[in-house]
Design an enzyme around this catalytic site. Structure first.
Site: not given
Ligand code: COA
Length: 390
Positions: A311, A155, A245, A114, A279, A204, A82, A32, A236
């Site tokens: 990180s 991302t 968050k 980062c 990102n 993370s 990086e 979605d 960041h």
């Molecule tokens: N409508 C609205 N929101 C929705 C949705 C929908 N249909 N489906 C899911 N969501 C929301 C979830 O509830 C969640 O929100 P929350 O975090 O507030 O709980 C969010 O979307 C993400 O969903 P999630 O299932 O947690 O996503 P994911 O397992 O695919 O992972 C990340 C999301 C961000 C953890 C992932 O993209 C990631 O690891 N990115 C890299 C981050 C990074 O680089 N970190 C290191 C540097 S700081």
């Protein structure tokens, strides 16, 4: 502690030729699209063309700064990344031939995920405190790449932000206080043999929030400002929802009731560019600052908070004051144009670009001419990278 005013005198941004719409990715992955638009707060991401890399976008970001200020007094160039292109040679050295950096400047590459851009900014401030007649060019440049079909894929993104750091800055004067927090955590990393980052996303998110809170605590211990003094908070942004968050977490950790409208007012203007660029690792925080300055009302004499996170991990909470007359120095039209002129990428080409690997045989390999930007990687030959400007 120095009393010499030091900070950001000029700021310029560049991104890649291509952008991928998250609606395309959502359809392909059967997700979605609101998970991306609302859940992680991303609409599009910049994607590098075959003839772009961190050097070409760094050069495009730095060129307007040199055009405006010349190279006089630039004695140091710090390029943070990086997603570096060489294990030995600093990427900034390629900029000599592309944009004409002075030969009388030391050029160094900085790495700590980062956080590297902030390391560059703080090191620059230290050098200028020692000799206020010098200026330092700090460039944060990254292309964020995660595995295809992985949670990190939406991302990704790419951008470079160049900053001229000087005494008596025209845009932002840094406060002397800074809060730090470092810890050995495996939340995101990239081994030498991998072109894509590895990430434990949930770890993370938690590590980021904890580190931001600890850095804030250290900032206060060092005599920093009260939370209520800040007009906005630049975080960041690995994805823009992360800023929301982390801010909610910070407010709640200090006993504030986290009101959604209050958080929006503190954060939203910092997210508008990152939401469509994705990102940009080291550049992300500073792209957040540019977005804020380009979209918020008058910020003259207002204090801004900066929360840098890399990180692995290092976090820093620091602050600064927006300078009178800052708006005359912004590049708002150019920033918007860099984003609006990106060519929309179809999924097939996106996947081809993602899966392409640099040749390793040392033969002459010209790159496909794709980018419309001012600099391109024209070939790889003899294990050397060959760039050209237009
Ligand atoms: N409508 C609205 N929101 C929705 C949705 C929908 N249909 N489906 C899911 N969501 C929301 C979830 O509830 C969640 O929100 P929350 O975090 O507030 O709980 C969010 O979307 C993400 O969903 P999630 O299932 O947690 O996503 P994911 O397992 O695919 O992972 C990340 C999301 C961000 C953890 C992932 O993209 C990631 O690891 N990115 C890299 C981050 C990074 O680089 N970190 C290191 C540097 S700081």
């Amino acid at each position: 502690m120095t009393t010499q005013p030091v900070g950001i005198h000029d700021l310029s941004f560049a991104t890649t030729h291509y952008a991928l719409d998250h609606a395309v990715l959502a359809e392909r992955l059967g997700v979605d699209v609101d998970k991306y638009y609302l859940g992680i707060g991303q609409e599009k991401m910049s994607v590098a063309a075959a003839d772009e890399d961190i050097v070409t976008i760094a050069a495009a970001a730095a060129r307007p700064i040199l055009a405006r200020h010349g190279t006089d007094d630039i004695r140091t160039v710090l390029l943070a990344t990086e997603s570096g292109v060489d294990q030995s040679k600093a990427a900034g050295l390629y900029l000599h031939s592309l944009i004409g950096l002075p030969n009388t400047a030391r050029v160094v590459e900085i790495k700590q995920a980062c956080y590297g851009g902030t390391a560059g900014l703080q090191f620059a401030a230290g050098l200028i405190a020692r000799d206020p007649s010098q200026r330092v060019l700090v460039i944060a440049t990254d292309i964020a790449k995660y595995e295809l079909d992985s949670p990190g894929e939406p991302t990704q993104g790419a951008a470079a932000v160049a900053m001229l750091v000087s005494a008596n800055p025209a845009i932002l004067q840094l406060d002397p206080q800074s809060g730090l927090y470092s810890a050995d955590i495996m939340d995101f990393w990239r081994p030498n043999y991998s072109t894509a980052a590895m990430v434990d996303g949930k770890t993370s998110v938690n590590a980021y929030q904890k580190a931001a809170q600890e850095a804030w605590t250290d900032y206060r211990r060092k005599g920093g400002r009260e939370l209520t003094e800040f007009a906005a908070f630049c975080y960041h942004q690995p994805f823009t929802k992360m800023a929301y968050k982390a801010h909610r977490h910070l407010l709640e950790s200090q006993g504030h009731t986290a009101d959604a409208a209050e958080i929006d007012a503190a954060i939203k203007d910092t997210t508008l560019y990152n939401r469509t660029v994705g990102n940009s690792y080291t550049a992300s925080l500073y792209l957040g600052l540019m977005s804020l300055l380009d979209h918020a009302g008058d910020l003259t004499d207002r204090a801004l908070a900066f929360i840098s996170y890399g990180s692995g991990s290092v976090a820093e909470f620091f602050s600064g004051t927006v300078q009178p007359g800052y708006a005359e120095h912004l590049r708002t039209d150019a920033n918007r144009q860099a984003i609006s002129t990106r060519e929309t990428l179809d999924y097939k080409r996106y996947r081809e670009l993602h899966e392409a690997h640099s040749p390793t045989d040392g033969m002459y390999h010209p790159t496909l001419e794709e980018t419309s930007r001012p600099y391109r990687l024209s070939a790889l030959s003899g294990h050397k990278r060959i760039y050209e400007s237009r």
